[in-house]
Design a protein around this motif. Structure first.
Motif, PDB file in Angstrom:
ATOM      1  N   SER A  96     -43.810 -28.381 -26.715  1.00 20.69           N
ATOM      2  CA  SER A  96     -43.616 -26.979 -27.080  1.00 20.69           C
ATOM      3  C   SER A  96     -44.945 -26.264 -27.254  1.00 20.69           C
ATOM      4  N   LEU A  97     -45.912 -26.938 -27.868  1.00 23.10           N
ATOM      5  CA  LEU A  97     -47.224 -26.321 -28.070  1.00 23.10           C
ATOM      6  C   LEU A  97     -47.896 -26.017 -26.734  1.00 23.10           C
ATOM      7  N   ILE A  98     -47.878 -26.984 -25.817  1.00 20.25           N
ATOM      8  CA  ILE A  98     -48.494 -26.776 -24.505  1.00 20.25           C
ATOM      9  C   ILE A  98     -47.781 -25.649 -23.761  1.00 20.25           C
ATOM     10  N   ALA A  99     -46.454 -25.612 -23.861  1.00 23.94           N
ATOM     11  CA  ALA A  99     -45.690 -24.556 -23.202  1.00 23.94           C
ATOM     12  C   ALA A  99     -46.032 -23.186 -23.777  1.00 23.94           C
ATOM     13  N   VAL A 100     -46.180 -23.105 -25.095  1.00 28.27           N
ATOM     14  CA  VAL A 100     -46.533 -21.834 -25.732  1.00 28.27           C
ATOM     15  C   VAL A 100     -47.915 -21.369 -25.268  1.00 28.27           C
ATOM     16  N   VAL A 101     -48.873 -22.288 -25.215  1.00 27.40           N
ATOM     17  CA  VAL A 101     -50.217 -21.940 -24.755  1.00 27.40           C
ATOM     18  C   VAL A 101     -50.165 -21.433 -23.318  1.00 27.40           C
ATOM     19  N   THR A 102     -49.381 -22.098 -22.472  1.00 32.05           N
ATOM     20  CA  THR A 102     -49.243 -21.678 -21.074  1.00 32.05           C
ATOM     21  C   THR A 102     -48.666 -20.271 -20.983  1.00 32.05           C
ATOM     22  N   VAL A 103     -47.630 -20.004 -21.782  1.00 28.77           N
ATOM     23  CA  VAL A 103     -46.991 -18.685 -21.774  1.00 28.77           C
ATOM     24  C   VAL A 103     -47.969 -17.613 -22.240  1.00 28.77           C
ATOM     25  N   ILE A 104     -48.725 -17.903 -23.280  1.00 30.34           N
ATOM     26  CA  ILE A 104     -49.672 -16.916 -23.808  1.00 30.34           C
ATOM     27  C   ILE A 104     -50.740 -16.590 -22.774  1.00 30.34           C
ATOM     28  N   ILE A 105     -51.294 -17.620 -22.123  1.00 32.63           N
ATOM     29  CA  ILE A 105     -52.301 -17.385 -21.088  1.00 32.63           C
ATOM     30  C   ILE A 105     -51.711 -16.560 -19.954  1.00 32.63           C
ATOM     31  N   GLY A 106     -50.526 -16.947 -19.507  1.00 33.62           N
ATOM     32  CA  GLY A 106     -49.872 -16.215 -18.430  1.00 33.62           C
ATOM     33  C   GLY A 106     -49.570 -14.775 -18.804  1.00 33.62           C
ATOM     34  N   PHE A 107     -49.117 -14.568 -20.048  1.00 34.70           N
ATOM     35  CA  PHE A 107     -48.803 -13.209 -20.503  1.00 34.70           C
ATOM     36  C   PHE A 107     -50.050 -12.330 -20.518  1.00 34.70           C
ATOM     37  N   LEU A 108     -51.152 -12.865 -21.027  1.00 33.84           N
ATOM     38  CA  LEU A 108     -52.386 -12.080 -21.076  1.00 33.84           C
ATOM     39  C   LEU A 108     -52.871 -11.706 -19.684  1.00 33.84           C
ATOM     40  N   VAL A 109     -52.796 -12.665 -18.762  1.00 33.93           N
ATOM     41  CA  VAL A 109     -53.228 -12.382 -17.391  1.00 33.93           C
ATOM     42  C   VAL A 109     -52.329 -11.332 -16.759  1.00 33.93           C
ATOM     43  N   MET A 110     -51.009 -11.466 -16.926  1.00 33.76           N
ATOM     44  CA  MET A 110     -50.077 -10.496 -16.350  1.00 33.76           C
ATOM     45  C   MET A 110     -50.260  -9.112 -16.976  1.00 33.76           C
ATOM     46  N   TYR A 111     -50.566  -9.076 -18.262  1.00 36.09           N
ATOM     47  CA  TYR A 111     -50.757  -7.797 -18.943  1.00 36.09           C
ATOM     48  C   TYR A 111     -51.969  -7.066 -18.360  1.00 36.09           C
ATOM     49  N   PHE A 112     -53.068  -7.785 -18.224  1.00 35.28           N
ATOM     50  CA  PHE A 112     -54.270  -7.148 -17.687  1.00 35.28           C
ATOM     51  C   PHE A 112     -54.102  -6.802 -16.209  1.00 35.28           C
ATOM     52  N   SER A 113     -53.352  -7.617 -15.480  1.00 31.85           N
ATOM     53  CA  SER A 113     -53.086  -7.302 -14.079  1.00 31.85           C
ATOM     54  C   SER A 113     -52.264  -6.028 -13.965  1.00 31.85           C
ATOM     55  N   ALA A 114     -51.243  -5.877 -14.816  1.00 33.27           N
ATOM     56  CA  ALA A 114     -50.423  -4.671 -14.793  1.00 33.27           C
ATOM     57  C   ALA A 114     -51.234  -3.442 -15.199  1.00 33.27           C
ATOM     58  N   LYS A 115     -52.108  -3.604 -16.196  1.00 36.49           N
ATOM     59  CA  LYS A 115     -52.954  -2.488 -16.620  1.00 36.49           C
ATOM     60  C   LYS A 115     -53.897  -2.078 -15.499  1.00 36.49           C
ATOM     61  N   LEU A 116     -54.418  -3.065 -14.795  1.00 36.16           N
ATOM     62  CA  LEU A 116     -55.332  -2.787 -13.701  1.00 36.16           C
ATOM     63  C   LEU A 116     -54.603  -2.074 -12.573  1.00 36.16           C
ATOM     64  N   TYR A 117     -53.382  -2.523 -12.273  1.00 32.67           N
ATOM     65  CA  TYR A 117     -52.609  -1.903 -11.199  1.00 32.67           C
ATOM     66  C   TYR A 117     -52.243  -0.468 -11.540  1.00 32.67           C
ATOM     67  N   ALA A 118     -51.948  -0.238 -12.823  1.00 33.38           N
ATOM     68  CA  ALA A 118     -51.512   1.093 -13.251  1.00 33.38           C
ATOM     69  C   ALA A 118     -52.678   2.020 -13.586  1.00 33.38           C
ATOM     70  N   LYS A 119     -53.910   1.549 -13.399  1.00 32.30           N
ATOM     71  CA  LYS A 119     -55.082   2.366 -13.732  1.00 32.30           C
ATOM     72  C   LYS A 119     -55.081   3.659 -12.907  1.00 32.30           C
ATOM     73  N   ASN A 120     -55.331   4.721 -13.584  1.00 33.92           N
ATOM     74  CA  ASN A 120     -55.367   6.066 -12.958  1.00 33.92           C
ATOM     75  C   ASN A 120     -54.025   6.509 -12.399  1.00 33.92           C
ATOM     76  N   ARG A 121     -52.937   5.821 -12.813  1.00 37.22           N
ATOM     77  CA  ARG A 121     -51.610   6.231 -12.393  1.00 37.22           C
ATOM     78  C   ARG A 121     -50.843   6.724 -13.605  1.00 37.22           C
ATOM     79  N   GLU A 122     -50.235   7.871 -13.526  1.00 38.68           N
ATOM     80  CA  GLU A 122     -49.515   8.436 -14.638  1.00 38.68           C
ATOM     81  C   GLU A 122     -48.016   8.273 -14.398  1.00 38.68           C
ATOM     82  N   PRO A 123     -47.208   8.044 -15.461  1.00 38.49           N
ATOM     83  CA  PRO A 123     -45.769   7.958 -15.290  1.00 38.49           C
ATOM     84  C   PRO A 123     -45.191   9.270 -14.775  1.00 38.49           C
ATOM     85  N   ILE A 124     -44.122   9.140 -13.987  1.00 44.54           N
ATOM     86  CA  ILE A 124     -43.509  10.338 -13.403  1.00 44.54           C
ATOM     87  C   ILE A 124     -42.850  11.196 -14.464  1.00 44.54           C
TER      88      ILE A 124
END
Length: 260
Positions: A231-259
């Motif tokens: 469970s601990l290893i799985a939690v660490v994996t999820v946290i790393i993945g979440f942080l990477v996905m969060y920054f990837s989404a922020k990067l993709y949405a940079k300079n883009r405004e919601p409709i």
């Protein structure tokens, strides 16, 4: 009234998905019932191995995918449709199948020659990188092609009329315009490589303190009924993945405004 119902429906769907994944994350954290049994040495080894192999395989995938994606986006050539369809192979077949194909390949005369004279892949760390690359290379090419498709070719035509050749257009015009998209794709395929299990375990095996990446380490701990460390290893994996996905989404949405 219809607009209010539609808005409530889409917000409810978003809330449901968020709640669903929060429950899964809570379930993993609830599995850490015996803190005194936590093996930090094993966790650190698996995390370090995963980070190193995922980074290497992601860089390799991007280096190959960049020119390939550019070719698929800007040029027509014989059998383009067939080659393009092959990029979706990792989406169609399971990673276990890809790992099996790699394992069989390294038992062919060509694969055996590589094993004997160049690099050992079977049940070795390079096998993890090869498996991760097999899974993410097509994904990287497809995503990068979408990034290139988003750029109007007129910018390249204009640069050509000003005297730039194709190489200069690619490196001085296209790459600077797509740098955020390329970085976003790198983070996505890196995260996918980090979570790869099926192909990696088929080719590199599941040897503790040798080829046990984070997903393989979870498998090993579960097979030993070590729920706390799994469970601990799985939690660490999820946290790393979440942080990477969060920054990837922020990067993709940079300079883009919601409709709305």
């Amino acid at each position: 009234m219809r607009n209010k119902f539609f808005f409530a429906a889409i917000i409810s769907a978003s809330a449901f998905l968020t709640f669903f994944f929060l429950i899964l994350l809570y379930s993993l954290s609830a599995g850490i019932t015996e803190p005194s049994e936590i093996n930090l040495g094993s966790l650190w080894f698996s995390a370090r191995l995963s980070l190193v192999t995922a980074t290497i395989s992601a860089f390799m995938a991007i280096l190959v995918a960049l020119p390939a994606a550019y070719a698929f986006s800007r040029y027509n050539f014989p059998l383009k449709g067939l080659f393009s369809a092959m990029l979706y192979l990792p989406f169609v077949v399971s990673p276990v199948t890809l790992g099996t194909a790699l394992l069989i390949f390294f038992n062919t005369p060509m694969g055996s020659f590589i094993e004997r004279n160049l690099i050992e892949f079977v049940f070795e760390v390079p096998g993890i990188i090869a498996a991760q690359f097999a899974v993410i290379a097509g994904m990287a090419t497809i995503l990068l092609k979408s990034v290139f498709d988003f750029i109007d070719p007129q910018y390249e035509h204009l640069a050509r009329t000003l005297g730039a050749d194709r190489v200069q257009v690619f490196f001085r015009v296209l790459l600077p315009m797509t740098k955020n998209g390329i970085l976003s794709v790198f983070l996505l395929v890196w995260a996918r490589a980090l979570g790869e299990f099926g192909a990696a375990v088929m080719l590199a095996g599941a040897t503790p303190f040798k080829t046990d990446t984070l997903p393989i380490a979870v498998f090993l701990r579960i097979s030993e009924a070590d729920i706390t460390n799994a469970s601990l290893i799985a939690v660490v994996t999820v946290i790393i993945g979440f942080l990477v996905m969060y920054f990837s989404a922020k990067l993709y949405a940079k300079n883009r405004e919601p409709i709305l």
